[in-house]
Write a protein that holds these residues in place. Structure first.
Motif: not given
Lengths: 464, 464
Positions: A293-300, B247-249, B301-304, B309-317
């Motif tokens: 998320d480089g764009a978000g970082l720059a905006a921050q 989600l980084e830190d 979080l939604e992207r995560f 799910v897309e990668r098959g690491l979670a069956a549902d969320a």
């Protein structure tokens, strides 16, 4: 008392003839003081190639009560790895222990030997898509064992912590030659006293660190950098609070320097331009990094700069628009030590104070120094997010005995530390004795005496 | 050997008559074992009101070689604050030291006494607009001194570290009654061995912590929570890597539990619904927090979740859409210990393994337990981001002697620790002796012997 030929023969039997070099052999020339203030006259330089060889060599020294000075990159600034006396001590270089033992991405950890150069450790992490955050100006020659032994700091402490926070486990040779196998990669381990904490920052006085398991992090692929012009030091506290609030844990550096520093650069570092159209009393470099998320970082960062200017905390601000501009801004901060050197050197102080006292401390020090030394220039810079100030006084280094006591007294008045990053070694031992309490000095000596009862491990460092 | 009346009179002279309570006085009833496994029969319970009173009381005990057991909240799970023997030891409660000494927003620090309840410390920080991140299930009764003495962990370790990482400075009374004034608020201080590290996690065996200066952080005003259904444990590693990357830190919790745990909740915790329309073998609660930018956090979080799910690491969320939903998801994880209790109790293990070995360890343990104990159910849950597994075996706690050695052996095989968070105290002392090396045990004893040569400070804990 020189080391006997018999002891050297025993050491040769353990390390091979190439593993024991006479102190005056040109091959031993790498054992020298980074700042040229001390002269090394070791009896011999030992070059073990493995933890087992370190252990056997230390055991020989222990048996014969020969003082051992652990040596890694030799980039320390307080003489902590310098042998004292005339052929009375042997230097034990860990440079031959230079293997990356394992990179474990699933554990977010890596195990490397003490002789690994920091950039090699960084690169090993990066090849696995991860990040080892210990960044020092000397990272191209500093080595992991030295970084652990001195609890090295550097420019990433604000986000990732000191070396202490990065070490998960240690392997070390104790003063009697026994190997402590403490290479764990656990994040939580409450099984008795945390023994590794004693070795970290002990400057080679309690044992020889031979390997460490360190934490790795996601690679911060994106970077946003800006320089702020400060109306004065009183805006430092509010700016720091605003930066923590708005940039959160992405905030990776907050580097302060002053007009004195910028003028040094303009005079002595070719290619330096004043980033602003008029002079300001202080400057603050801000960096934030992110894995995604480089764009978000720059905006921050932009929001932070806008609010800083709007609130009057910064008089002006320039964001770096690309990597070269970011590098150019960092070059200002990183060029300061070299510019000082070209300007004739300085009496240097690596001190820390509580975060909220940085501005007050710098101003008090500048006032006191101006009163004590006519026309003196003070180059105060450092890692604001860590309370770490490099308060360098532009006078010949030989004048330290006049200058430093005044600075140290002010550090004490501001509840600070006379050594933030560099440790005590030989050069700050007297200051330590003055500024830590008798009880603390007694506890330091007690710990030393019990873990190294013969006093052979880097004697004379930290406490006498 | 009981304590003489003369010693008690001396203690009364120091603490006042209300400051010395007989061990069998109902007023001393707060000295009891959290889990009811141990019975406390102290000779007396001391109730000092200040650091000076602690020092004087300890000095009296030192003079007469009376064993002292420091006691704070009493929420420990390994008997570390329990007196042993029959009226042979005095308990020293620090509950009377309950002042928040200072809140220093500019330093991002706070100084509080050992008897402060953790929620009081948290609230003092929040009143200053800041955050003290030590969060324990027992935070409403656990106290700061105990948290420091046991290096407490909790649910925020992934983002903020253990108590060790949160402590900037300490004040403590040493076993001979001297006060160590180490309350600094410095982020960097390389002036000799870091003495506070010895006291942190020493479980009261090296001294009595009387106050601490701790780090504060920006308040995480925004929270994003979701629950993932996992096809199996093999997706745990890739999910952790993806979460750290994306989600980084801001990633603040990754809590694993299994179908066994959810079924316990469905049976014993009223109001629990299965969050998914079919059963899954494992569940992972994910939380990220941020000081600013709640919308950005939710999007992250939604992207995560989408990618997991897309990668098959979670069956549902299922993401929590508001605070009550977030609380409901957390209630699943937090309800597990109580549900276990209602189901008849468990043989509990608080262990850790390297991050990359969590799945393999849990599966190996479940297999081995199933082979050893017919129809046994295992409730494995814990802080995945810290490698910390609560591997609880649903058998009566009295069967620990049969069950725990098997679990500990597997922990050792996976290079783990038999005590991740809870410490050693009395209950894990024998396991420690078995699973740490002779050299490490010797070093623990050496440190203990030199700092407490008379052996009066919480004797019998950690090592015998």
């Amino acid at each position: 008392m020189a080391i006997s030929e018999g002891v050297l023969a025993e050491l040769r039997a353990v390390l091979g003839s190439g593993g024991v070099v006479a102190g005056d052999d040109p091959v031993a020339g790498f054992v020298r003081d980074e700042r040229g203030l001390l002269t090394a006259r070791p009896a011999a330089v030992l070059r073990p190639r493995s933890t087992e060889e370190v252990a056997e060599a230390v055991a020989v020294c222990h048996r014969h009560r020969v003082p051992v000075v652990p040596f890694a990159g030799g980039t320390g600034l307080v003489g902590g790895a310098m042998p004292v006396g005339e052929r009375e001590q042997v230097v034990l270089s860990v440079r031959g222990l230079d293997r990356i033992r394992s990179v474990d991405p699933a554990d977010f950890a890596l195990t490397a030997e003490a002789g690994c150069v920091l950039t090699d450790v960084q690169q090993a992490a990066e090849r696995a898509g991860l990040y080892f955050p210990l960044r020092l100006a000397s990272e191209g020659s500093a080595r992991l064992g030295g970084a652990v032994a001195t609890n090295a700091g550097g420019s990433n402490v604000l986000r990732y912590g000191m070396t202490r926070e990065l070490v998960l486990g240690l392997e070390a040779v104790l003063p009697d030659g026994r190997i402590w196998h403490g290479l764990r990669s656990l994040r939580k381990d409450n099984t008795g006293y945390d023994l590794k904490q004693l070795l970290i920052g002990s400057e080679g006085t309690l044992g020889v660190v031979t390997a460490a398991t360190v934490r790795l992090f996601p690679l911060p692929r994106h970077q946003a950098v800006a320089l702020l012009a400060l109306p004065g030091l009183e805006s430092l506290g509010p700016l720091f609070a605003l930066a923590r609030e708005q940039l959160e844990d992405r905030l990776s550096a907050l580097e302060l320097f002053g007009r004195t520093g910028l003028e040094l650069l303009l005079a002595h570092q070719s290619g330096t331009r004043d980033p602003f159209d008029r002079p300001y009393p202080r400057y603050l470099l801000v960096e934030a990094t992110a894995a995604e998320d480089g764009a978000g970082l720059a905006a921050q960062l932009e929001r932070f700069l806008a609010e800083a200017v709007e609130r009057g905390l910064a008089a002006d601000a320039v964001p770096a628009l690309d990597r070269p501009q970011a590098r150019a801004l960092w070059a200002l901060r990183e060029g300061l030590p070299e510019a000082e050197k070209r300007a004739g050197g300085a009496v240097k102080h690596d001190v820390s104070v509580p975060l909220g006292s940085i501005g007050a401390f710098i101003e008090a020090a500048e006032r006191a120094l101006a009163a004590a030394f006519r026309n003196v220039r003070v180059n105060a810079f450092g890692h604001v997010g860590d309370g770490n100030v490099h308060l360098n006084v532009l006078l010949p280094p030989t004048r330290a005995p006049e200058v430093s006591p005044l600075v140290h007294r002010l550090v004490a008045e501001h509840a600070g530390s006379i050594s933030a990053e560099h440790g005590i070694g030989l050069l700050k031992r007297e200051a330590l004795a003055e500024y830590r309490s008798p009880l603390e000095l007694e506890l330091l000596r007690t710990v030393k005496a019990v873990l190294d009862p013969l006093g052979i491990m880097n004697p004379g460092k930290i406490v006498k």
